[in-house]
Design a protein around this motif. Sequence first.
Motif, PDB file in Angstrom:
ATOM      1  N   PRO A 338     -14.880  86.278  45.264  1.00  0.00           N
ATOM      2  CA  PRO A 338     -14.560  87.723  44.901  1.00  0.00           C
ATOM      3  C   PRO A 338     -13.269  87.969  45.304  1.00  0.00           C
ATOM      4  O   PRO A 338     -12.590  88.924  44.865  1.00  0.00           O
ATOM      5  CB  PRO A 338     -15.606  88.186  45.793  1.00  0.00           C
ATOM      6  CG  PRO A 338     -16.565  87.516  46.068  1.00  0.00           C
ATOM      7  CD  PRO A 338     -16.015  86.150  46.270  1.00  0.00           C
ATOM      8  N   GLY A 339     -12.313  87.090  46.044  1.00  0.00           N
ATOM      9  CA  GLY A 339     -11.124  87.524  46.501  1.00  0.00           C
ATOM     10  C   GLY A 339      -9.796  86.992  45.538  1.00  0.00           C
ATOM     11  O   GLY A 339      -8.879  87.180  45.648  1.00  0.00           O
ATOM     12  N   TYR A 340     -10.472  86.325  44.459  1.00  0.00           N
ATOM     13  CA  TYR A 340      -9.321  85.904  43.326  1.00  0.00           C
ATOM     14  C   TYR A 340      -9.276  86.930  42.297  1.00  0.00           C
ATOM     15  O   TYR A 340     -10.123  87.258  41.547  1.00  0.00           O
ATOM     16  CB  TYR A 340      -9.745  84.536  42.705  1.00  0.00           C
ATOM     17  CG  TYR A 340      -8.860  83.887  41.801  1.00  0.00           C
ATOM     18  CD1 TYR A 340      -7.476  83.373  42.493  1.00  0.00           C
ATOM     19  CD2 TYR A 340      -9.050  83.768  40.517  1.00  0.00           C
ATOM     20  CE1 TYR A 340      -6.704  82.927  41.611  1.00  0.00           C
ATOM     21  CE2 TYR A 340      -8.195  83.319  39.570  1.00  0.00           C
ATOM     22  CZ  TYR A 340      -6.892  82.793  40.082  1.00  0.00           C
ATOM     23  OH  TYR A 340      -6.123  81.930  39.466  1.00  0.00           O
ATOM     24  N   PRO A 341      -8.116  87.507  42.156  1.00  0.00           N
ATOM     25  CA  PRO A 341      -7.540  88.742  41.460  1.00  0.00           C
ATOM     26  C   PRO A 341      -7.719  88.435  39.776  1.00  0.00           C
ATOM     27  O   PRO A 341      -7.974  89.229  38.840  1.00  0.00           O
ATOM     28  CB  PRO A 341      -6.391  89.221  41.686  1.00  0.00           C
ATOM     29  CG  PRO A 341      -5.628  88.005  42.523  1.00  0.00           C
ATOM     30  CD  PRO A 341      -6.787  87.185  42.971  1.00  0.00           C
ATOM     31  N   ASP A 342      -7.306  87.310  39.362  1.00  0.00           N
ATOM     32  CA  ASP A 342      -7.104  87.222  37.873  1.00  0.00           C
ATOM     33  C   ASP A 342      -8.301  87.275  36.891  1.00  0.00           C
ATOM     34  O   ASP A 342      -8.210  87.834  35.860  1.00  0.00           O
ATOM     35  CB  ASP A 342      -6.305  85.920  37.670  1.00  0.00           C
ATOM     36  CG  ASP A 342      -5.083  85.686  38.381  1.00  0.00           C
ATOM     37  OD1 ASP A 342      -4.836  86.038  39.588  1.00  0.00           O
ATOM     38  OD2 ASP A 342      -4.309  85.142  37.589  1.00  0.00           O
ATOM     39  N   TYR A 343      -9.512  86.965  37.276  1.00  0.00           N
ATOM     40  CA  TYR A 343     -10.702  86.884  36.510  1.00  0.00           C
ATOM     41  C   TYR A 343     -11.158  88.515  36.491  1.00  0.00           C
ATOM     42  O   TYR A 343     -11.692  88.926  35.474  1.00  0.00           O
ATOM     43  CB  TYR A 343     -11.802  86.126  37.066  1.00  0.00           C
ATOM     44  CG  TYR A 343     -11.410  84.684  36.876  1.00  0.00           C
ATOM     45  CD1 TYR A 343     -10.791  84.343  35.853  1.00  0.00           C
ATOM     46  CD2 TYR A 343     -11.578  83.588  37.757  1.00  0.00           C
ATOM     47  CE1 TYR A 343     -10.300  82.903  35.559  1.00  0.00           C
ATOM     48  CE2 TYR A 343     -11.193  82.581  37.735  1.00  0.00           C
ATOM     49  CZ  TYR A 343     -10.660  82.012  36.678  1.00  0.00           C
ATOM     50  OH  TYR A 343     -10.067  80.651  36.676  1.00  0.00           O
ATOM     51  N   TYR A 344     -10.789  89.222  37.548  1.00  0.00           N
ATOM     52  CA  TYR A 344     -11.208  90.647  37.453  1.00  0.00           C
ATOM     53  C   TYR A 344     -10.215  91.306  36.287  1.00  0.00           C
ATOM     54  O   TYR A 344     -10.806  92.211  35.423  1.00  0.00           O
ATOM     55  CB  TYR A 344     -10.644  91.571  38.427  1.00  0.00           C
ATOM     56  CG  TYR A 344     -11.604  91.379  39.747  1.00  0.00           C
ATOM     57  CD1 TYR A 344     -12.797  92.016  39.902  1.00  0.00           C
ATOM     58  CD2 TYR A 344     -11.333  90.296  40.872  1.00  0.00           C
ATOM     59  CE1 TYR A 344     -13.702  91.890  40.949  1.00  0.00           C
ATOM     60  CE2 TYR A 344     -11.995  90.037  41.888  1.00  0.00           C
ATOM     61  CZ  TYR A 344     -13.378  90.753  41.840  1.00  0.00           C
ATOM     62  OH  TYR A 344     -14.080  90.551  43.006  1.00  0.00           O
ATOM     63  N   LEU A 345      -9.035  90.762  35.950  1.00  0.00           N
ATOM     64  CA  LEU A 345      -8.374  91.306  34.870  1.00  0.00           C
ATOM     65  C   LEU A 345      -8.816  90.921  33.498  1.00  0.00           C
ATOM     66  O   LEU A 345      -8.936  91.724  32.442  1.00  0.00           O
ATOM     67  CB  LEU A 345      -6.798  90.426  35.152  1.00  0.00           C
ATOM     68  CG  LEU A 345      -5.861  90.948  33.916  1.00  0.00           C
ATOM     69  CD1 LEU A 345      -5.485  92.654  33.875  1.00  0.00           C
ATOM     70  CD2 LEU A 345      -4.534  90.545  34.030  1.00  0.00           C
TER      71      LEU A 345
END
Length: 553
Positions: A338-345
């Motif tokens: 949950p702390g990795y931002p890129d896949y939210y994008l």
Amino acid sequence: MHKITLDAHRGLQGPYTMAAGLAAALVPGAAPELVAAHDIELRAVAPALNVPVRRSTLADRLPQQERILIPALLRTLRLANGLADFVRDHLDTAGALELRVVNTAEADPTDIELLTVLERRVPALTVVREESGPPHPGPHYTPGPELDRYRNEGFHHAMAEAGAALLPTLPQGGAQWWTLLHRTTTALAALEREDEARDLLDLARRVGDDPKNLATAAYATAMLLVRHHDPAKRDPGEAMEWIDRAVALAGSLTDPRERAFHLGFDLNGKALVEVRLGRFEAALALVEEAVALGERELAPAHPIHRLVLHANRAQLMAQAGRTDEALIGYGTAIAMDPGYPDYYLDRGNLLHKLGRTAEALADYESAMRLGPPFPEPYYNRAEIRFAAGDLDGARADLDRAVELDPGFGAAYVNRSGILAGLGEYEAARADAERGLAADPRNAHLLAVLGQVEAAQGRPAEALAAYDAALEADPELAAAWAGRGEVAFERGDHHRAIADLTRALKLGETAELLFNRAVARRAAGQAGQARQDLLRAMELAPDDEDIARALAEG
């Protein structure tokens, strides 16, 4: 004005030598909440400060051999922008600072990039660069944790320099040599020095006989051939030969878990080659196979390897129109880290495409919050805000995107359109011209320039801009509409009708129908004008201008 002097010679501390000194000078006097807001950036450039961890990713808690994600070259720009935000906000309360930096000629590129960002973005900071300074020995590289840091943080210049210095000193074909060679070729590829990377990989094949490492070298060669920064040097056909070799070698490994890891990695690489060849179904089948292999043979180990496979499968499913499955795949990858931002994008983009704007906004804002700043989530949020009529919010997001990366051309396209719509024509012209300097045939920017020229009373220049836009993209409705409006203003009513008709074929709107009705009335086509107005009223029943025009007959 407070003054400090820092030495940037990379022989002292390697990447971010100057940044570490700046952080050491400012962090003790900074507000704790400001330090916490930039913990990732400060820990990356100054690990000795022991800044408390507020944000982290799964990789921070894994052994080195499971940290397979290598940051892209733009990672250091993200760090630089986060540090610029920290310095700017700190100096807003602490007062102006003059920063004298010596030995910039010997600085690592990370420090030079940071200085450039600081100079551009922090008004209260004056930077004085001096190329020379106290002499120091050049960088002294040794295998060990510092090389892990270079790899993990994306310090590619230092990694490539370390590889060039250390590889000749290590026994060829040994485990340490292979590890350093793989890291060096990865760094060279990130720096767009693919020919040097290929030379090292060819050397490795001549001196090495370990199938695991030869498989990795074959995989890396295939990736060079499909990802080369020069499109003329890409060769997916040859890449397929190399990736097939990698798959065969990985499949021959005797240890089941080792075989599963490397084979899954190579199947994923083969999927990329299939994508480059336009064979999306074949690519999806390969990633499906890799996902199944990872979950069956590796789970719960190698979580980053497995979550990357889930995310790649989601991307391919989205391209295939299997959006529900794609959202599940992205959700799986995000839940694993949950702390990795890129896949939210990535998930936000899919949600936006599906019209689920509230969920897309939440994902974009998660991407903004979880890592150092980068322009894409702001640019994407601006599109949602613009569509909702929030021009001020959209403009603020586009301002932020351009602030973070002045080379982010798409932001100039959208911002120039907003500025033109707000009547800020000189600012719109500046954005259009800035964008066109990098992309002279950008049809959207040319159309905005046409809009500006028309608004400022230069119809000939406006027509030239619209003509150039349509030459670049004959399907751009805005350019046809704009050219039609200029033709009408010049009294060429039949030309206006023709251009507005072309625009309407590309997308029917009440505004275009109303404008064509006005042109048709002026051309003596009253009956056709009324038909346009009636259709416009169906699309916009509350439009007072349309109602008034119909009432006038």
